[in-house]
Design a protein around this motif. Sequence first.
Motif, PDB file in Angstrom:
ATOM      1  N   GLU A 131      -2.278  -8.376   8.318  1.00  0.00           N
ATOM      2  CA  GLU A 131      -2.057  -7.038   7.771  1.00  0.00           C
ATOM      3  C   GLU A 131      -2.144  -5.985   8.875  1.00  0.00           C
ATOM      4  N   ALA A 132      -1.578  -4.835   8.602  1.00  0.00           N
ATOM      5  CA  ALA A 132      -1.677  -3.712   9.543  1.00  0.00           C
ATOM      6  C   ALA A 132      -3.078  -3.122   9.511  1.00  0.00           C
ATOM      7  N   ASP A 133      -3.473  -2.534  10.635  1.00  0.00           N
ATOM      8  CA  ASP A 133      -4.715  -1.756  10.671  1.00  0.00           C
ATOM      9  C   ASP A 133      -4.477  -0.364  10.107  1.00  0.00           C
ATOM     10  N   GLU A 134      -3.238   0.081  10.212  1.00  0.00           N
ATOM     11  CA  GLU A 134      -2.866   1.404   9.695  1.00  0.00           C
ATOM     12  C   GLU A 134      -1.573   1.278   8.906  1.00  0.00           C
ATOM     13  N   TRP A 135      -1.670   1.561   7.599  1.00  0.00           N
ATOM     14  CA  TRP A 135      -0.490   1.528   6.727  1.00  0.00           C
ATOM     15  C   TRP A 135       0.060   2.936   6.587  1.00  0.00           C
ATOM     16  N   LEU A 136       1.312   3.132   6.946  1.00  0.00           N
ATOM     17  CA  LEU A 136       1.915   4.464   6.890  1.00  0.00           C
ATOM     18  C   LEU A 136       2.512   4.733   5.511  1.00  0.00           C
ATOM     19  N   ASP A 137       2.332   5.965   5.040  1.00  0.00           N
ATOM     20  CA  ASP A 137       2.946   6.413   3.787  1.00  0.00           C
ATOM     21  C   ASP A 137       4.125   7.342   4.040  1.00  0.00           C
ATOM     22  N   GLY A 138       4.299   7.754   5.294  1.00  0.00           N
ATOM     23  CA  GLY A 138       5.392   8.660   5.633  1.00  0.00           C
ATOM     24  C   GLY A 138       5.609   8.671   7.136  1.00  0.00           C
ATOM     25  N   ASP A 139       6.504   9.526   7.584  1.00  0.00           N
ATOM     26  CA  ASP A 139       6.810   9.625   9.010  1.00  0.00           C
ATOM     27  C   ASP A 139       5.558   9.990   9.802  1.00  0.00           C
TER      28      ASP A 139
END
Length: 288
Positions: A131-139
Amino acid sequence: MVAQQVAPSAWYVEGVSALGSSANQNFISNAAFVVTPAGVVVIDALGSPALAERLMAEIRKVTPRPVTHVIVTHYHADHIYGLQAFKAKGARIIAHRAAKVYMNSETARLRLEASRVELAPWIDEDTRLVEADEWLDGDRTLTIGGVDFQIKIVGPSHTPEDLVVYLPSEKVLFAGDLVFRSRIPYVGQADSRQWILALEKLLAFDAGVIVPGHGPLSREARKDMQLTRDYLVYLRTSMGKAAANLEPFDEAYKNTDWSQFEHLPLFRVANRMNAYNTYLLLEQEGGK
């Protein structure tokens, strides 16, 4: 695997134009890296831990600086099975939150099980989804060592979680699998309508160089994106007409003129599947 320099700070490695196999170690996609004063940022992790180790060896030929971040353009197997090797070295992984659905799906589990057989010994019982350490919700603009990386969400298109990375200081666009160069794209369960719109967004970048997810790098952005776009438009037009007329798929496929794409690598492997998936998609869209 040989790292090719594409800009003063950026390099990439180019996978072979084939389906993943034990013989090619699943080296069928591209990955890239950018050297900054504070460390190295990698875009995509390749299709096995062994390939990721080979990529890190290529990076060490360029710089002794550590890999601090890995940005994942999407969670297809040929781009992510190398993640655990980077994670073990302390890299921080960044991806679009929509990938979490795939990560926890039966599809991902079954794909990994199959890969342990089909891609052995490069994919084995120790290979895992990361899994990612940081999941992005936008740009997001990520700044490392004074270098800006513009991360733009462009999904759902090729996958729900597509993103691209733009390096404005050197006008390099890392396009992931939105751009397939010199070969038939893999459409899969893609939202081809959104994919076509996403390509228009990519053309808005002032990119001098595009590193595609597959195939050689491009210095003719509009021309090379046009191949992917034209193919997707043709799939939608031909299969959309068949779906609207309730024409059975086998008849529709047989009656479609594929001559403008038949010469491209992987046409015989991928085109019928792409057409069938598009036919089903257009049935759902009402043949529009």
